[in-house]
Design an enzyme around this catalytic site. Structure first.
Site: not given
Length: 375
Positions: A147, A160
């Site tokens: 990401s 995360y």
């Protein structure tokens, strides 16, 4: 196009963790569309069964396996079964994750532990299972689905972001080890933008309003196309998918402190809708959601109305070689034309060779394009 196994004789064998939903689900379909044999690793059996149907309908062969990626023995046993039933694994895609949307002070120790075991250690265990089988054969590709948040963390997603940063560091260490050994096994990362997946409706959220991806939002099929491209081009260290990913990562390089202040002001509201969080919503941190609500959640989340089905940046990245050649030809022709005009104006001096000038321009353009982080 039919993907072939690396021995050139059998269909490609692919493992996708987190294959029952979201990006993993879309990625499994994309591999199946080119004839691959796809093993789907996830916890929820209803989602796995639906994902297996997707794979078969797309033209691939499916092997759904109910596995918690936080269990290393279960992951390794699943890899054994894949090789027995489908053949030697060519590509392993780590995409499974779980997380908590909350300020750091509100996340309990057991929540940190569980989310990290799934999102970070799940990648580690999957990678190790793939290496045990690929390294002796001296071939294979591992794709880590990352990401933009592996570089630029945001508030409310420390769980995360921490895991994605850890995956990046782990992958860089592994890449160096493979290079040291002269291994034919490749590892690459696909860094994603905000994607419209079901995660925002099922992750643990300690917010006042429903969580959402940071805009602009892309459909999971865009991410899947980027992941397939990464699998086919694993010599690139990373593949940046989506214009927002490129902008975020470049911004982090040149103005990290400024981004801290900008995100402190804007990233709370930009990660929540106007709808309140349903206190009875299912949570997938401890158990698969499809076992709780009895339905398949598919690849898409609830943001279809705003999600982009295409990415200009991804198209440019996938076609950068022919674009570079075209730019080089145009540049070379322009150089020759300018030299010819100068020669006519001054009445002397040789006109440079078109071939030599074009070759020089192409080399310059290729080198410059290769440095652009468009992939």
């Amino acid at each position: 196009m039919t993907a072939r196994h690396q021995d050139g004789e059998h269909p490609e064998v692919v493992v996708v963790t987190g294959g029952s939903g979201g990006v993993g689900r879309a990625t499994a379909r994309a591999f199946a569309a080119r004839g691959a044999r796809v093993a789907l690793l996830a916890r929820g059996e209803r989602g796995l069964d639906a994902a297996a149907r997707d794979v078969r309908e797309a033209g691939g062969q499916a092997l759904p396996l109910a596995v918690d990626v936080a269990d290393p023995e279960a992951v390794d046993a699943a890899a054994d079964r894949v090789e027995r039933e489908l053949g030697p694994i060519d590509t392993w895609v780590n995409a499974a994750f779980s997380t908590v949307f909350a300020p750091v002070q509100e996340v309990r120790p057991q929540e940190w532990r569980r989310a990290t075991e799934v999102t970070y250690l799940g990648f580690v265990y999957g990678t190790q299972a793939a290496l045990r089988r690929m390294v002796p054969r001296d071939r294979g590709t591992i794709v880590q689905v990352g990401s933009a948040l592996a570089y630029r963390a945001v508030p409310l997603q420390a769980v995360y972001c921490g895991a994605k940063h850890a995956i990046k560091g782990f992958t860089e260490s592994l890449r160096c080890e493979l290079l040291h050994e002269g291994s034919g096994v490749r590892v690459t990362m696909a860094q994603l933008p905000g994607v419209n997946t079901p995660q925002f409706s099922w992750v643990l959220a300690k917010l006042s309003r429903h969580p959402r991806p940071v805009a602009p939002v892309y459909q999971p099929e865009v991410a899947a196309r980027g992941i397939l491209y990464a699998a086919d081009h694993p010599r690139r260290r990373e593949h940046w998918i989506g214009g927002s990913t490129v902008a975020t990562l470049l911004g982090q390089r040149v103005a990290a402190g400024l981004l801290d202040r900008y995100l402190a002001r804007t990233a709370y509201d930009s990660q929540m809708t106007d709808e309140p969080v349903d206190p009875d919503r299912p949570v997938n941190l401890w158990e698969p959601v499809d076992g709780a609500d009895g339905r398949d959640h598919g690849a898409h989340g609830v943001f279809d109305d705003e999600a982009h089905g295409r990415s200009v940046q991804l198209w440019l990245s996938r076609h950068r070689a022919p674009l570079a050649v075209g730019a080089a030809v145009a540049s070379g022709a322009g150089t020759v034309l300018a030299a010819g005009l100068r020669s006519r104006h001054h009445g002397s001096g040789p006109v440079p060779s078109l071939r030599r000038t074009a070759h020089s321009s192409r080399r310059a353009w290729t080198n410059a394009w290769g440095r652009l982080p468009l992939s």
